[in-house]
Design a protein around this motif. Structure first.
Motif, PDB file in Angstrom:
ATOM      1  N   VAL A  16      -6.082   4.276 -19.328  1.00  0.00           N
ATOM      2  CA  VAL A  16      -5.952   3.027 -20.074  1.00  0.00           C
ATOM      3  C   VAL A  16      -6.841   1.993 -19.401  1.00  0.00           C
ATOM      4  O   VAL A  16      -6.809   1.826 -18.187  1.00  0.00           O
ATOM      5  N   SER A  17      -7.620   1.269 -20.205  1.00  0.00           N
ATOM      6  CA  SER A  17      -8.512   0.250 -19.652  1.00  0.00           C
ATOM      7  C   SER A  17      -7.743  -1.040 -19.382  1.00  0.00           C
ATOM      8  O   SER A  17      -6.638  -1.250 -19.895  1.00  0.00           O
TER       9      SER A  17
ATOM     10  N   SER B  99       0.828  -1.213   0.000  1.00  0.00           N
ATOM     11  CA  SER B  99       0.000   0.000   0.000  1.00  0.00           C
ATOM     12  C   SER B  99       0.860   1.260   0.000  1.00  0.00           C
ATOM     13  O   SER B  99       0.420   2.318  -0.450  1.00  0.00           O
ATOM     14  N   ARG B 100       2.109   1.154   0.467  1.00  0.00           N
ATOM     15  CA  ARG B 100       2.993   2.322   0.472  1.00  0.00           C
ATOM     16  C   ARG B 100       3.447   2.696  -0.932  1.00  0.00           C
ATOM     17  O   ARG B 100       3.974   3.777  -1.151  1.00  0.00           O
ATOM     18  N   LEU B 101       3.249   1.784  -1.887  1.00  0.00           N
ATOM     19  CA  LEU B 101       3.656   2.058  -3.260  1.00  0.00           C
ATOM     20  C   LEU B 101       2.631   2.900  -4.009  1.00  0.00           C
ATOM     21  O   LEU B 101       2.946   3.469  -5.054  1.00  0.00           O
ATOM     22  N   PHE B 102       1.413   2.995  -3.478  1.00  0.00           N
ATOM     23  CA  PHE B 102       0.348   3.717  -4.172  1.00  0.00           C
ATOM     24  C   PHE B 102       0.783   5.144  -4.482  1.00  0.00           C
ATOM     25  O   PHE B 102       1.249   5.875  -3.613  1.00  0.00           O
ATOM     26  N   GLY B 103       0.674   5.508  -5.746  1.00  0.00           N
ATOM     27  CA  GLY B 103       1.005   6.855  -6.177  1.00  0.00           C
ATOM     28  C   GLY B 103       2.483   7.085  -6.448  1.00  0.00           C
ATOM     29  O   GLY B 103       2.879   8.194  -6.789  1.00  0.00           O
ATOM     30  N   SER B 104       3.315   6.043  -6.291  1.00  0.00           N
ATOM     31  CA  SER B 104       4.751   6.243  -6.489  1.00  0.00           C
ATOM     32  C   SER B 104       5.137   6.322  -7.962  1.00  0.00           C
ATOM     33  O   SER B 104       6.180   6.861  -8.294  1.00  0.00           O
ATOM     34  N   LEU B 105       4.292   5.793  -8.847  1.00  0.00           N
ATOM     35  CA  LEU B 105       4.546   5.886 -10.285  1.00  0.00           C
ATOM     36  C   LEU B 105       3.563   6.875 -10.893  1.00  0.00           C
ATOM     37  O   LEU B 105       2.356   6.765 -10.713  1.00  0.00           O
ATOM     38  N   LYS B 106       4.097   7.821 -11.608  1.00  0.00           N
ATOM     39  CA  LYS B 106       3.250   8.850 -12.221  1.00  0.00           C
ATOM     40  C   LYS B 106       3.016   8.516 -13.688  1.00  0.00           C
ATOM     41  O   LYS B 106       3.921   8.094 -14.396  1.00  0.00           O
ATOM     42  N   TYR B 107       1.790   8.704 -14.151  1.00  0.00           N
ATOM     43  CA  TYR B 107       1.422   8.492 -15.545  1.00  0.00           C
ATOM     44  C   TYR B 107       0.636   9.710 -15.990  1.00  0.00           C
ATOM     45  O   TYR B 107      -0.420  10.022 -15.437  1.00  0.00           O
TER      46      TYR B 107
ATOM     47  N   ARG C 294      -4.171  -6.370 -23.784  1.00  0.00           N
ATOM     48  CA  ARG C 294      -3.780  -6.408 -25.196  1.00  0.00           C
ATOM     49  C   ARG C 294      -2.288  -6.098 -25.338  1.00  0.00           C
ATOM     50  O   ARG C 294      -1.564  -6.769 -26.074  1.00  0.00           O
ATOM     51  N   ALA C 295      -1.806  -5.105 -24.629  1.00  0.00           N
ATOM     52  CA  ALA C 295      -0.391  -4.728 -24.690  1.00  0.00           C
ATOM     53  C   ALA C 295       0.501  -5.856 -24.168  1.00  0.00           C
ATOM     54  O   ALA C 295       1.576  -6.119 -24.720  1.00  0.00           O
ATOM     55  N   ILE C 296       0.051  -6.550 -23.131  1.00  0.00           N
ATOM     56  CA  ILE C 296       0.821  -7.672 -22.587  1.00  0.00           C
ATOM     57  C   ILE C 296       0.933  -8.782 -23.624  1.00  0.00           C
ATOM     58  O   ILE C 296       2.011  -9.334 -23.861  1.00  0.00           O
TER      59      ILE C 296
END
Length: 77
Positions: free
Chosen positions: A61-62, A48-56, A68-70
């Motif tokens: 994206v659905s 839960s501490r990782l939430f928000g650590s990566l910005k996009y 599909r990308a995977i």
């Protein structure tokens, strides 16, 4: 170097400098990794501490788009 005593129950208190270095507080968990040279003490971080650590910054994206990308990435390999 820091040290602490072991009680008759096998308990110890991490010195304050060690707690500060690991950024742990009361109630947090630590993990012990046994190595040939000694023991490594690592903080256990909940995911839960990782939430928000990566910005996009792109458009939303659905899950279907992600799936599909995977698949496309796996086919290319």
């Amino acid at each position: 170097m820091f040290e602490s005593s072991i009680t008759v129950k096998g308990q110890t208190t991490l010195p304050k400098a060690v707690r500060d270095s690991l950024a742990v507080k009361a109630g947090d968990r630590v993990r012990y990794v046994i190595l040939d040279e000694g023991v490594l003490i690592m903080p256990v971080r909940p995911t839960s501490r990782l939430f928000g650590s990566l910005k996009y910054d792109g458009p939303p994206v659905s899950l279907e788009d992600m799936d599909r990308a995977i698949v496309e990435g796996a086919i290319r390999e």
